[in-house]
Design a protein around this motif. Structure first.
Motif, PDB file in Angstrom:
ATOM      1  N   ILE A 368       0.834  -1.202   0.000  1.00  0.00           N
ATOM      2  CA  ILE A 368       0.000   0.000   0.000  1.00  0.00           C
ATOM      3  C   ILE A 368       0.868   1.251   0.000  1.00  0.00           C
ATOM      4  N   GLU A 369       1.896   1.274   0.804  1.00  0.00           N
ATOM      5  CA  GLU A 369       2.765   2.446   0.909  1.00  0.00           C
ATOM      6  C   GLU A 369       3.485   2.742  -0.403  1.00  0.00           C
ATOM      7  N   THR A 370       3.889   1.707  -1.122  1.00  0.00           N
ATOM      8  CA  THR A 370       4.638   1.901  -2.370  1.00  0.00           C
ATOM      9  C   THR A 370       3.746   2.047  -3.601  1.00  0.00           C
ATOM     10  N   GLY A 371       2.411   2.058  -3.412  1.00  0.00           N
ATOM     11  CA  GLY A 371       1.498   2.277  -4.528  1.00  0.00           C
ATOM     12  C   GLY A 371       1.022   1.033  -5.219  1.00  0.00           C
ATOM     13  N   ALA A 372       1.423  -0.142  -4.735  1.00  0.00           N
ATOM     14  CA  ALA A 372       1.025  -1.400  -5.368  1.00  0.00           C
ATOM     15  C   ALA A 372      -0.126  -2.078  -4.637  1.00  0.00           C
ATOM     16  N   GLY A 373      -0.661  -1.430  -3.612  1.00  0.00           N
ATOM     17  CA  GLY A 373      -1.690  -2.051  -2.787  1.00  0.00           C
ATOM     18  C   GLY A 373      -3.081  -1.958  -3.388  1.00  0.00           C
ATOM     19  N   ASP A 375      -7.534  -3.038  -2.383  1.00  0.00           N
ATOM     20  CA  ASP A 375      -8.465  -3.291  -1.286  1.00  0.00           C
ATOM     21  C   ASP A 375      -8.281  -4.682  -0.702  1.00  0.00           C
ATOM     22  N   ARG A 376      -7.743  -5.602  -1.502  1.00  0.00           N
ATOM     23  CA  ARG A 376      -7.492  -6.953  -1.024  1.00  0.00           C
ATOM     24  C   ARG A 376      -6.473  -6.945   0.114  1.00  0.00           C
ATOM     25  N   ASP A 377      -5.501  -6.033   0.073  1.00  0.00           N
ATOM     26  CA  ASP A 377      -4.517  -5.934   1.151  1.00  0.00           C
ATOM     27  C   ASP A 377      -5.184  -5.508   2.453  1.00  0.00           C
ATOM     28  N   LEU A 378      -6.137  -4.616   2.380  1.00  0.00           N
ATOM     29  CA  LEU A 378      -6.884  -4.226   3.581  1.00  0.00           C
ATOM     30  C   LEU A 378      -7.661  -5.409   4.143  1.00  0.00           C
ATOM     31  N   GLU A 379      -8.246  -6.208   3.258  1.00  0.00           N
ATOM     32  CA  GLU A 379      -8.992  -7.386   3.698  1.00  0.00           C
ATOM     33  C   GLU A 379      -8.068  -8.387   4.394  1.00  0.00           C
ATOM     34  N   ILE A 380      -6.883  -8.587   3.818  1.00  0.00           N
ATOM     35  CA  ILE A 380      -5.929  -9.529   4.421  1.00  0.00           C
ATOM     36  C   ILE A 380      -5.525  -9.050   5.816  1.00  0.00           C
ATOM     37  N   MET A 381      -5.247  -7.768   5.949  1.00  0.00           N
ATOM     38  CA  MET A 381      -4.852  -7.236   7.257  1.00  0.00           C
ATOM     39  C   MET A 381      -5.984  -7.377   8.270  1.00  0.00           C
ATOM     40  N   ARG A 382      -7.188  -7.055   7.852  1.00  0.00           N
ATOM     41  CA  ARG A 382      -8.329  -7.153   8.773  1.00  0.00           C
ATOM     42  C   ARG A 382      -8.616  -8.601   9.150  1.00  0.00           C
ATOM     43  N   GLY A 383      -8.221  -9.527   8.309  1.00  0.00           N
ATOM     44  CA  GLY A 383      -8.365 -10.932   8.656  1.00  0.00           C
ATOM     45  C   GLY A 383      -7.313 -11.395   9.649  1.00  0.00           C
ATOM     46  N   TRP A 384      -6.092 -10.868   9.505  1.00  0.00           N
ATOM     47  CA  TRP A 384      -4.998 -11.302  10.367  1.00  0.00           C
ATOM     48  C   TRP A 384      -4.997 -10.622  11.733  1.00  0.00           C
ATOM     49  N   LEU A 385      -5.372  -9.354  11.805  1.00  0.00           N
ATOM     50  CA  LEU A 385      -5.210  -8.597  13.049  1.00  0.00           C
ATOM     51  C   LEU A 385      -5.904  -9.233  14.251  1.00  0.00           C
ATOM     52  N   ALA A 416      -6.969   4.767   1.923  1.00  0.00           N
ATOM     53  CA  ALA A 416      -7.795   4.844   0.709  1.00  0.00           C
ATOM     54  C   ALA A 416      -7.099   5.666  -0.367  1.00  0.00           C
ATOM     55  N   ASP A 417      -6.443   6.761   0.012  1.00  0.00           N
ATOM     56  CA  ASP A 417      -5.755   7.618  -0.948  1.00  0.00           C
ATOM     57  C   ASP A 417      -4.581   6.894  -1.605  1.00  0.00           C
ATOM     58  N   HIS A 418      -3.836   6.133  -0.811  1.00  0.00           N
ATOM     59  CA  HIS A 418      -2.714   5.370  -1.374  1.00  0.00           C
ATOM     60  C   HIS A 418      -3.211   4.360  -2.403  1.00  0.00           C
ATOM     61  N   ILE A 419      -4.301   3.678  -2.076  1.00  0.00           N
ATOM     62  CA  ILE A 419      -4.814   2.627  -2.967  1.00  0.00           C
ATOM     63  C   ILE A 419      -5.431   3.234  -4.219  1.00  0.00           C
ATOM     64  N   GLU A 420      -6.162   4.313  -4.051  1.00  0.00           N
ATOM     65  CA  GLU A 420      -6.846   4.919  -5.204  1.00  0.00           C
ATOM     66  C   GLU A 420      -5.868   5.528  -6.197  1.00  0.00           C
ATOM     67  N   HIS A 421      -4.832   6.197  -5.700  1.00  0.00           N
ATOM     68  CA  HIS A 421      -3.912   6.912  -6.583  1.00  0.00           C
ATOM     69  C   HIS A 421      -2.610   6.151  -6.832  1.00  0.00           C
ATOM     70  N   HIS A 422      -2.472   4.978  -6.235  1.00  0.00           N
ATOM     71  CA  HIS A 422      -1.307   4.110  -6.466  1.00  0.00           C
ATOM     72  C   HIS A 422       0.017   4.818  -6.188  1.00  0.00           C
TER      73      HIS A 422
END
Length: 461
Positions: A368-373, A375-385, A416-422
């Protein structure tokens, strides 16, 4: 409130310490009033552990002392490794004598057979100062009735975890054992409870759990002052639930990173101003983290009192009072990634959900930080946390869950901004605030951290 733990000038000799009017008096009082009354005095003062948990010190001592049929030990945790924290090292540099006297008082109170002071081998200045203090106090006959062992340990974060610290003292790696030190202490025979078996010491009972008292440097440094000046004096500072002072570290986007002693109950914004001279002109606080073990405090909550109950009321915690400040130009996705990577790397691997989960969360944050993230990454994190803490032996996995979850809740628009604008909209590179040194308003961070692998080896430079 004049500081008493961090005096204006470092105490460089035993004579200088004895000349303060406190040095030596605390141990004299303890020996005069007796073991039980000493514990009662610490309890009445309301001293709470300054290592992060805030557990009542007198209650902890009483629990160890009550196990009368056992051999007991005392361990001082000086293996400070929490990002953003330098207060224990500052105390050992400024006045190691108050620390050693505090340990002698505690050892007397719980009838400890031996004392162990654990400091990272890389903290050469602190090791030297504490060693000299022990030698001078022993030569003066002040602490000659208890064996003091100084343990130079590894740089791993988990060396500072109390169950892992006992493993290091026994000559093993810093891998947390199952039960806490008051249930399963030093040199006890329980091969099924640790990563490696420990032989029974000669002459020891095979069923003796050897209850062990573990307190950190700041906690022990308070003890001689309380014995010398009384519980009422200590309670005249701070709040009802958090008496006394606290030694804070403030680093990050501030004018002059530093360590300072403040009265508990002081507003966080005032702590930032008093200790580090605040933020540069034109900047405002976006977020403050108490190490990596507590939820973020946003700029809207800067009036929160720095106390155990105050920070808990805004959903965070005191931790070791090492405050990492981020201003309005900082990226919170990047902060989450750096904290998560630190915890993922430092996870020992004994508990699979912790090691695997923190690694997955870190990878998602990096994408996500590098622009390659996505919404699936958010789902994975919310599953693991919620699951990263399953079966955990120590608090590290909880730190991962707490700090990352809090950033996701407080700053969803940045993700959301990172994911939307890559891309990351912020053009800045922040260090990992793992401190090597802190002096003269300048913080030196551990750059080797970025070469550290998850198996605790390092990539070549």
């Amino acid at each position: 409130m004049p500081p008493f733990l961090l005096s204006s000038a470092p105490v460089r000799s035993l004579d200088a310490y004895l000349a303060t009017g406190v040095g030596g008096r605390g141990l004299e009082v303890a020996r005069r009033i007796g073991r039980s009354a000493t514990i009662d005095l610490i309890t009445a003062a309301g001293l709470r552990g300054r290592g992060g948990g805030g557990f009542p010190t007198g209650k902890k001592w009483s629990g160890i002392a009550s196990q009368r049929d056992s051999r007991r030990y005392l361990v001082c945790n000086g293996a400070e490794g929490e990002p953003g924290t330098f207060k224990d090292r500052a105390l050992m540099r400024a006045n190691p004598y108050q620390l050693v006297e505090g340990l002698m008082i505690a050892a007397f109170a719980v009838e400890a057979a031996e004392v162990y002071i654990c400091i990272k081998a890389s903290y050469e200045t602190e090791l030297e100062r504490v060693t000299v203090a022990v030698q001078e106090l022993q030569q003066a006959g002040i602490c000659d009735d208890c064996t003091v062992n100084i343990v130079a340990g590894p740089d791993e974060y988990l060396f500072g975890e109390e169950k892992a610290m006992l493993e290091v003292i026994e000559g093993k790696s810093p891998l947390p054992r199952l039960f806490p030190p008051y249930e399963q202490g030093l040199f006890a025979r329980s091969p099924e409870l640790g990563w490696e078996a420990t032989p029974v010491a000669v002459g020891a009972r095979s069923d003796d759990p050897h209850p062990t008292l573990v307190n950190n440097v700041e906690t022990m440094s308070n003890v001689p002052h309380i014995l010398a000046r009384g519980a009422d004096w200590f309670r005249s500072m701070g709040t009802a639930g958090s008496p006394g002072t606290v030694v804070c570290t403030v680093v990050g986007d501030v004018v002059a990173p530093d360590v300072g002693e403040v009265e508990l109950g002081t507003a966080l914004r005032d702590v930032i101003d008093a200790v580090s001279s605040g933020l540069p002109e034109g900047r405002t606080v976006k977020a403050v983290f108490s190490g990596v073990a507590n939820a973020v405090v946003t700029g809207a909550d800067l009036d929160v009192p720095v106390s155990y109950e105050g920070l808990a009321a805004v959903g965070s915690g005191m931790g070791s009072a090492g405050f990492i400040v981020y201003d309005d130009t900082a990226c919170m996705v990047d902060a989450a990634y750096r904290f998560s990577r630190f915890l993922s790397i430092e996870s020992c691997g004994q508990c699979s959900p912790c090691k695997l989960g923190s690694a997955e969360i870190t990878q998602c944050l990096q994408r996500i930080e590098t622009g390659a993230g996505t919404d699936r990454d958010l789902e994975i994190m919310r599953g693991w946390l919620p699951r990263v803490t399953d079966g955990s032996r120590c608090y590290l996995a909880s730190e991962e869950r707490i700090v990352v979850s809090s950033i996701l809740r407080a700053f969803p628009e940045e993700f959301a901004d990172h994911i939307e604008h890559h891309r990351c909209p912020v053009d800045r590179q922040d260090p990992m605030p793992k401190l090597v040194d802190l002096a003269g308003g300048h913080a030196t961070y551990d750059e080797t951290f970025w070469r550290k692998r998850s198996d605790w080896t390092y990539d070549p430079e």
